[in-house]
Every structure is written in structure tokens, then in C-alpha cells.
Motif scaffolding. Sequence first.
Motif, PDB file in Angstrom:
ATOM      1  N   PRO A   1       0.825  -1.217   0.000  1.00 46.63           N
ATOM      2  CA  PRO A   1       0.000   0.000   0.000  1.00 46.63           C
ATOM      3  C   PRO A   1       0.856   1.262   0.000  1.00 46.63           C
ATOM      4  N   GLY A   2       0.251   2.372  -0.434  1.00 49.50           N
ATOM      5  CA  GLY A   2       0.907   3.670  -0.375  1.00 49.50           C
ATOM      6  C   GLY A   2       1.853   3.990  -1.509  1.00 49.50           C
ATOM      7  N   GLN A   3       1.934   3.141  -2.505  1.00 51.59           N
ATOM      8  CA  GLN A   3       2.819   3.402  -3.634  1.00 51.59           C
ATOM      9  C   GLN A   3       2.252   4.502  -4.522  1.00 51.59           C
ATOM     10  N   VAL A   4       3.140   5.232  -5.163  1.00 51.16           N
ATOM     11  CA  VAL A   4       2.749   6.164  -6.223  1.00 51.16           C
ATOM     12  C   VAL A   4       3.579   5.793  -7.441  1.00 51.16           C
ATOM     13  N   TYR A   5       2.918   5.269  -8.462  1.00 51.11           N
ATOM     14  CA  TYR A   5       3.605   4.848  -9.686  1.00 51.11           C
ATOM     15  C   TYR A   5       3.445   5.953 -10.719  1.00 51.11           C
ATOM     16  N   THR A   6       4.549   6.491 -11.196  1.00 51.61           N
ATOM     17  CA  THR A   6       4.477   7.686 -12.051  1.00 51.61           C
ATOM     18  C   THR A   6       4.708   7.421 -13.531  1.00 51.61           C
ATOM     19  N   ASN A   7       5.116   6.220 -13.907  1.00 53.28           N
ATOM     20  CA  ASN A   7       5.294   5.945 -15.334  1.00 53.28           C
ATOM     21  C   ASN A   7       3.931   5.797 -16.011  1.00 53.28           C
ATOM     22  N   PRO A   8       3.825   6.206 -17.269  1.00 54.61           N
ATOM     23  CA  PRO A   8       2.528   6.122 -17.954  1.00 54.61           C
ATOM     24  C   PRO A   8       2.030   4.689 -18.102  1.00 54.61           C
TER      25      PRO A   8
END
Length: 199
Positions: free
Chosen positions: A59-66
Motif C-alpha cells: 500500500p501507499g505506492q505512487v507509480y508515475t510511469n505512464p
Amino acid sequence: ALEANGLTEDTLVIFASDNGCSPYTGACDCSVVRGYKTSHLDGGLKVPMLMRWPAGYDPGQVYTNPVSLMDIMATSMVAAGGTTAGMDLDGVDLSPYLNGSAVGLPHDSLFFRTGAQSTVVTPGWKLRRLDGVYQLHDLTLDPLETADVQGSYPTITADLTADLLAWEDDMADALWEPLGIDELDHCGEWLPLQTLSGP
């Protein structure tokens, strides 16, 4: 219902919007990206997507790749214990990228087509075509997509144009009439794509 039935831990829940903000709502904030629903500016293409699967992802991840909404099918199939092997899918299983077992990008390029608009997006660049008019945007230096930089990057323009045309050759013709060509400017004014120019 999931919690009441003991299914929370091993259920993949996905929430996403299918398009950018609808300008007729009066609620669009174009201060970070320009554009809106049906536009191929980032305000029309970028949408939030939330995924929750306690048994599969930290939990809590932020994935920034499109990523693409087309990835939902492949991701869900694998999460359910299936496989995408041998299937010709446009989307990919995002699980390896979210659980850390894969590095790199899920997609080298993302392609879009809406009526008279066609677009290819690669890391740092976007090539758009609207009614035959092309624009190249440097998404790193110009996230609001206000400048056409084709003249400064002819090789990138040529490569992305070839990629876009090859992708379109593989697509079926649309079965509906195209939408209008106007796009909402960052300041809230309507103006055609052709009036946008480089520095």
C-alpha cells in the motif's frame, strides 16, 4: 461487501476515470495540464487510477510511469490466476511493475486516436496530429504543451511520425463521426490547434 465476506485481502479493486475533465461541468482545473475530455492534450489524456490489492501490492505506492486503461484487462487476468501468454493484447500486466519484480516502462509508446486526432506519447515527447496538422511537444520543458518544437527536433518528429503512421495502418477505421476539433486553452479560451505556435 468485500470486508463482510472476508474478500478484502485478495480482491483487486481498480478505480479510474475514462477521460479528462468535462468542460461543461465548470469544474476543470487546467492550471497543471491543458486540455479536457476528447482533447489529446494531457488534460484530456491523463486521468487518476487507483489500485488496491493487499495480497498483491504494497500500500501507499505512487507509480508515475505512464500506463493505460487497456492494462486493466491483462492485470486483472493475471491477478485472477490466469495468463496472457499467446494473447495479442494492447495492454500489459502491471503487477510486475507495482510489486517491484520488473524495472523499466510498461509501454515504450502510448497511442491515441479520436476522430480527426491521432497522438503518440513517448517518454518526454508527444506528437499530435489534428486535421493533418502536426505538433511536437517537449513534455519535460513544456508540460502545458504550448510550443510546437518540430523545427528544433526534426529527427524526433520524423521518428514519431513514422511510429504513429505505422500504428494507424494497423487500426480499423472508426465507425462513428469525428468530434469537433476545438481544444480548450489553459486560460479557458477556445482556440483551434492550428493557432498554437512555437516560441
